[in-house]
Design an enzyme around this catalytic site. Sequence first.
Site, short mmCIF file in Angstrom:
data_model
loop_
_atom_site.label_atom_id
_atom_site.label_comp_id
_atom_site.label_asym_id
_atom_site.label_seq_id
_atom_site.Cartn_x
_atom_site.Cartn_y
_atom_site.Cartn_z
N LYS A 17 20.93 36.55 44.30
CA LYS A 17 21.62 35.61 45.57
C LYS A 17 23.05 34.66 44.90
CE LYS A 17 20.20 31.29 43.50
NZ LYS A 17 20.78 30.55 42.64
N PRO A 99 22.59 40.60 35.92
CA PRO A 99 22.70 39.81 34.97
C PRO A 99 21.67 38.96 34.33
CG PRO A 99 25.07 39.61 35.88
CD PRO A 99 23.90 40.10 36.61
N MET A 100 21.30 38.72 33.34
CA MET A 100 19.77 37.75 33.41
C MET A 100 21.21 36.32 32.72
SD MET A 100 16.33 39.29 31.62
CE MET A 100 17.77 40.28 30.45
N GLY A 101 20.29 35.01 33.46
CA GLY A 101 21.23 33.61 32.77
C GLY A 101 22.57 33.73 33.25
N GLY A 103 22.95 32.72 37.14
CA GLY A 103 22.38 32.12 37.99
C GLY A 103 22.40 32.67 40.12
N GLY A 105 19.28 34.53 40.33
CA GLY A 105 18.13 34.14 40.45
C GLY A 105 17.80 35.48 40.78
N GLY A 107 15.75 36.95 38.05
CA GLY A 107 14.04 37.12 37.87
C GLY A 107 12.98 36.58 38.96
N SER A 108 13.48 35.71 39.71
CA SER A 108 13.15 35.06 40.81
C SER A 108 12.78 36.20 42.15
CB SER A 108 13.54 33.95 41.42
OG SER A 108 14.07 32.82 40.10
N SER A 109 13.80 36.43 41.99
CA SER A 109 13.85 37.64 43.53
C SER A 109 13.10 38.76 42.93
CB SER A 109 15.76 38.38 43.39
OG SER A 109 15.44 39.60 44.09
N ASP A 141 13.01 29.24 42.55
CA ASP A 141 14.25 30.51 43.48
C ASP A 141 13.15 31.12 44.12
OD1 ASP A 141 16.63 29.01 42.99
OD2 ASP A 141 17.06 30.31 41.34
O1 C5P Z 1 11.51 26.43 39.14
P1 C5P Z 1 12.09 27.13 37.80
O2 C5P Z 1 10.90 27.49 36.61
O3 C5P Z 1 13.24 27.78 38.60
O4 C5P Z 1 12.98 25.66 36.81
C1 C5P Z 1 13.26 25.97 35.60
C2 C5P Z 1 13.86 24.07 34.91
O5 C5P Z 1 15.18 23.84 35.75
C3 C5P Z 1 13.06 23.07 35.34
O6 C5P Z 1 11.51 22.79 34.58
C4 C5P Z 1 13.73 22.33 34.73
O7 C5P Z 1 14.06 21.90 34.27
C5 C5P Z 1 14.72 22.16 35.79
N1 C5P Z 1 14.46 22.23 37.57
C6 C5P Z 1 14.74 21.03 38.30
N2 C5P Z 1 14.98 20.70 39.64
C7 C5P Z 1 14.67 21.74 40.12
C8 C5P Z 1 14.82 23.26 39.34
C9 C5P Z 1 14.67 23.30 38.45
O8 C5P Z 1 14.95 19.70 37.13
N3 C5P Z 1 14.89 21.43 41.32
#
Ligand code: C5P
Length: 332
Positions: A17, A99-101, A103, A105, A107-109, A141
Amino acid sequence: MPASSATRSARLAAYAKLNLNLKVLNQGPDGFHELRSVFQTVTLADRISVAFTPASRTDIVLRDALAIPDNLVERATRAVLERARIKGRVELTLSKQIPMGGGMGGGSSDAAAILLALPVLAGWNPPLAVLLELGAALGSDVPYFLLGGAAVAVGRGTELYPLPDLPARRVLIVSPGVAISTPLAYSDLNRGGEGKLTERQRIQYIDSFQSRVWSMGESLSSAVSGSIVGNDFEKVVFPKHPQLKSILKTLQKAGADPAGMTGSGSALFGVFTTQDQVRQAQAALLGQRAFPAAFLSRARYRAAWWLQLQDHMDGKAWPPRSKYASRRRDEQ
Ligand code: C5P
């Protein structure tokens, strides 16, 4: 172990995404920040093969060349089997392309792909709300990838509303190889401390986001132009990694409209109308890891999913429904 005749398998594409824009409001008492964002799926995808064999005990085997610690794919597999109260052997092979890290998504996908596919293979037809709940427990995500296409995300990012499909566009995604820690990017914004928005600023943020989304609805062809872009994380990520800003400028110079950073970074994207523009941008960014892709509408996202699960599905529903399910297994 060789696959038995009871084994059901599928090859999946788990799409990436982009956040066409991203506004971060204040941090809530649960530690998560309130967001406003427009998400769009693109054709860049990880590949996952999944095979399910009913068995008297659960056994999950994940082949992942990168040996990603605490892999979300494995956690999603366990979450599905536990919630469905199904036991079985699940063999997974993960081939990362996103690519990881970055932005995007990835891992989420991958996790959402398991939430969509494994129930179909295992004969369980949960309602969408149950999958969304499992997804939100895995990561902010994940629920978005259970829906796909263009969507507005609010709250923690797990509350999603569909937007009409945006016009077809090509994109060039540039991954400069800088891995950004999402929690760190949030804490740099300091929206729980000094960076906290005043009530007036908060309302202004919401109003400007709202008017942009409405203007997208009124003129879809102008929707994906500069008016919608803007990512709050650029303010904290660019000063630490100045090369990101210069990549963004190169994309803009090559005619990208819009161009921006996705998620908490570090990948940048440029949206283009023609393949020629994409080639020119790629030439201008020689030496960078760049991925040509295209917007993937919700209709195409779902069609891709139906195609990859077609041997195991009952009709064309969303989420895809299993032809192996007995009524007993269906969650109310
Ligand atoms: O939910 P996810 O594991 O992707 O979130 C990773 C980290 O990003 C959370 O632990 C939090 O620190 C931060 N986060 C946040 N607000 C969001 C989504 C993520 O602070 N809406």
